[in-house]
Design an enzyme around this catalytic site. Structure first.
Site, PDB file in Angstrom:
ATOM      1  N   GLU A  27      21.506  47.181  -2.880  1.00  0.00           N
ATOM      2  CA  GLU A  27      20.426  48.172  -2.977  1.00  0.00           C
ATOM      3  C   GLU A  27      19.710  48.090  -4.325  1.00  0.00           C
ATOM      4  O   GLU A  27      18.495  48.242  -4.396  1.00  0.00           O
ATOM      5  CB  GLU A  27      20.974  49.584  -2.747  1.00  0.00           C
ATOM      6  CG  GLU A  27      21.374  49.876  -1.310  1.00  0.00           C
ATOM      7  CD  GLU A  27      20.194  49.836  -0.339  1.00  0.00           C
ATOM      8  OE1 GLU A  27      19.030  49.926  -0.794  1.00  0.00           O
ATOM      9  OE2 GLU A  27      20.441  49.699   0.875  1.00  0.00           O
ATOM     10  N   TYR A  54      16.650  57.579  -3.638  1.00  0.00           N
ATOM     11  CA  TYR A  54      16.770  56.689  -2.476  1.00  0.00           C
ATOM     12  C   TYR A  54      18.090  55.928  -2.498  1.00  0.00           C
ATOM     13  O   TYR A  54      18.815  55.879  -1.499  1.00  0.00           O
ATOM     14  CB  TYR A  54      15.617  55.689  -2.408  1.00  0.00           C
ATOM     15  CG  TYR A  54      15.997  54.504  -1.541  1.00  0.00           C
ATOM     16  CD1 TYR A  54      16.045  54.633  -0.149  1.00  0.00           C
ATOM     17  CD2 TYR A  54      16.410  53.298  -2.105  1.00  0.00           C
ATOM     18  CE1 TYR A  54      16.469  53.578   0.645  1.00  0.00           C
ATOM     19  CE2 TYR A  54      16.837  52.245  -1.318  1.00  0.00           C
ATOM     20  CZ  TYR A  54      16.864  52.387   0.059  1.00  0.00           C
ATOM     21  OH  TYR A  54      17.311  51.360   0.850  1.00  0.00           O
ATOM     22  N   ASP A  72      13.026  54.414   2.415  1.00  0.00           N
ATOM     23  CA  ASP A  72      12.440  53.346   1.611  1.00  0.00           C
ATOM     24  C   ASP A  72      11.032  53.062   2.133  1.00  0.00           C
ATOM     25  O   ASP A  72      10.507  53.806   2.973  1.00  0.00           O
ATOM     26  CB  ASP A  72      13.328  52.092   1.617  1.00  0.00           C
ATOM     27  CG  ASP A  72      13.329  51.362   2.953  1.00  0.00           C
ATOM     28  OD1 ASP A  72      12.788  51.902   3.960  1.00  0.00           O
ATOM     29  OD2 ASP A  72      13.880  50.248   3.020  1.00  0.00           O
TER      30      ASP A  72
END
Length: 358
Positions: free
Chosen positions: A49, A132, A150
């Site tokens: 990520e 996020y 996202d």
């Protein structure tokens, strides 16, 4: 903020339809656990990520494999030499992420016994982890219900609900809409399925609406113009900066410096330059007195907040002379191992192609 108006068809049917599609069509990615195979490795989820921020899946794959082979867990990464990590990150861009990767790994080892905390609130306290990323880790690695949004999810949700407000103003509306359809269980698979949908079927241009498992619920498709969503506020033009890089060569070796610990490309090996920044052009004064030859080439590079045009000057350094400052002589034949950022790799390629080094 105005409330999102949920149509009758915005129901649990969305999650069910998406899960069915994901089970059959999920992308195979090295950091993922396949549908129905349990939660993914938290270290892998976290690292991927961070790497995927502002970067494509295609670009990240090889970097992820190298990192996990070299540093297979938080303990190994926390013990790594900073320069080695920055060199391994070279070319992936957005180098503050690499520095935060190291900081985060060391905090996880020092304060959490080498294991990520499982809640969004705790994850948000770690270096480099924003809303996020915290939601994605909590959902995908730990099965927590979290609202994961996202860029791909923004596009899918904007179209599902025909949210006409432009980005970034519409972000709260999009998050509220995503919250309304995120299931209480398997929210990690749901989030990844939404990402896959946006990366494939619900593409920016020419979305494949007939193949979409959520076509039955999509307000934008019914409008006949799904590409109109999400609307975006026009971006301001990036400022153009100019600068110079300096090639100092001696006996088949190139002089490299280490950039300052703070600022753009912090801590990375590079060619000497004239201190250009995002706000100022370079001063065009070479780092040392020498017989400089300016090459008839320029290197262009786009950073997040500005564009740069870089001129290059070259010189031969006399054998036996004192070194030209603080730095290191690096063999020309192994520059690929120097861990240089993309800008300076472009500059080196330009010099070598010009054939006018010294």
């Amino acid at each position: 903020m105005p409330a999102v108006q949920h149509a009758i068809h915005k129901s649990g049917d969305i999650a069910q339809a998406l899960h069915t599609h994901y089970n059959a069509h999920a992308r195979t990615l090295p950091w993922r656990s396949p549908p129905g195979r349990g939660f993914a490795n938290p270290y892998h989820v976290w690292l991927s990520e961070i790497m995927l921020q502002q970067t494509t899946v295609a670009a990240v794959g090889a970097y992820f494999q190298k990192f996990t082979q070299t540093w297979p867990d938080f303990a190994a990464l926390a013990a790594a030499d900073d320069a080695d990590v920055m060199a391994a990150w070279a070319g992936l861009g957005y180098y503050a992420r690499a520095r935060n990767v190291l900081k985060c790994a060391r905090v996880v080892v020092a304060e959490y016994e080498g294991r990520l905390p499982q809640t969004e609130a705790a994850l948000l306290k770690l270096p480099g982890i924003g809303p996020y990323t915290a939601a994605a880790i909590a959902a995908i690695a730990f099965g927590q219900r979290a609202v994961v949004v996202d860029a791909n999810v923004e596009r899918v949700v904007s179209r599902l609900f025909a949210i006409s407000a432009p980005l970034p103003q519409s972000k709260p509306l999009i998050r509220a809409a995503m919250d309304s359809i995120t299931p209480d269980t398997q929210s990690g698979d749901f989030a990844q399925a939404m990402m896959d949908l946006g990366a494939g079927i619900c593409s920016v241009r020419a979305p494949s609406c007939p193949a979409c498992p959520l076509a039955f619920a999509c307000d934008a498709m019914r409008s006949g113009n799904p590409e109109a969503y999400p609307a975006k506020t026009p971006k301001a033009a990036k400022p153009q900066r100019t600068g110079n890089a300096y090639w100092i060569e001696r006996d088949g070796q190139l002089w490299l410096v280490r950039r300052a610990d703070k600022g753009l490309l912090a801590g990375m090996r590079a060619l000497p330059d004239d201190q250009w920044t995002a706000r100022l052009d370079g001063h065009a004064t070479p780092p040392v007195r020498a017989n400089w030859h300016k090459l008839p080439v320029q290197v262009s590079h786009v950073f997040t907040h500005f564009s740069l045009l870089l001129d290059i000057a070259v010189t031969a350094w006399p054998a036996g002379a004192d070194d030209p400052g603080d730095g290191i002589w690096w063999p020309l034949k192994s520059l690929d191992k120097a861990g240089l950022p993309t800008l300076f790799r472009k500059a080196i390629e330009a010099v070598l192609n010009a054939g006018e080094r010294v």
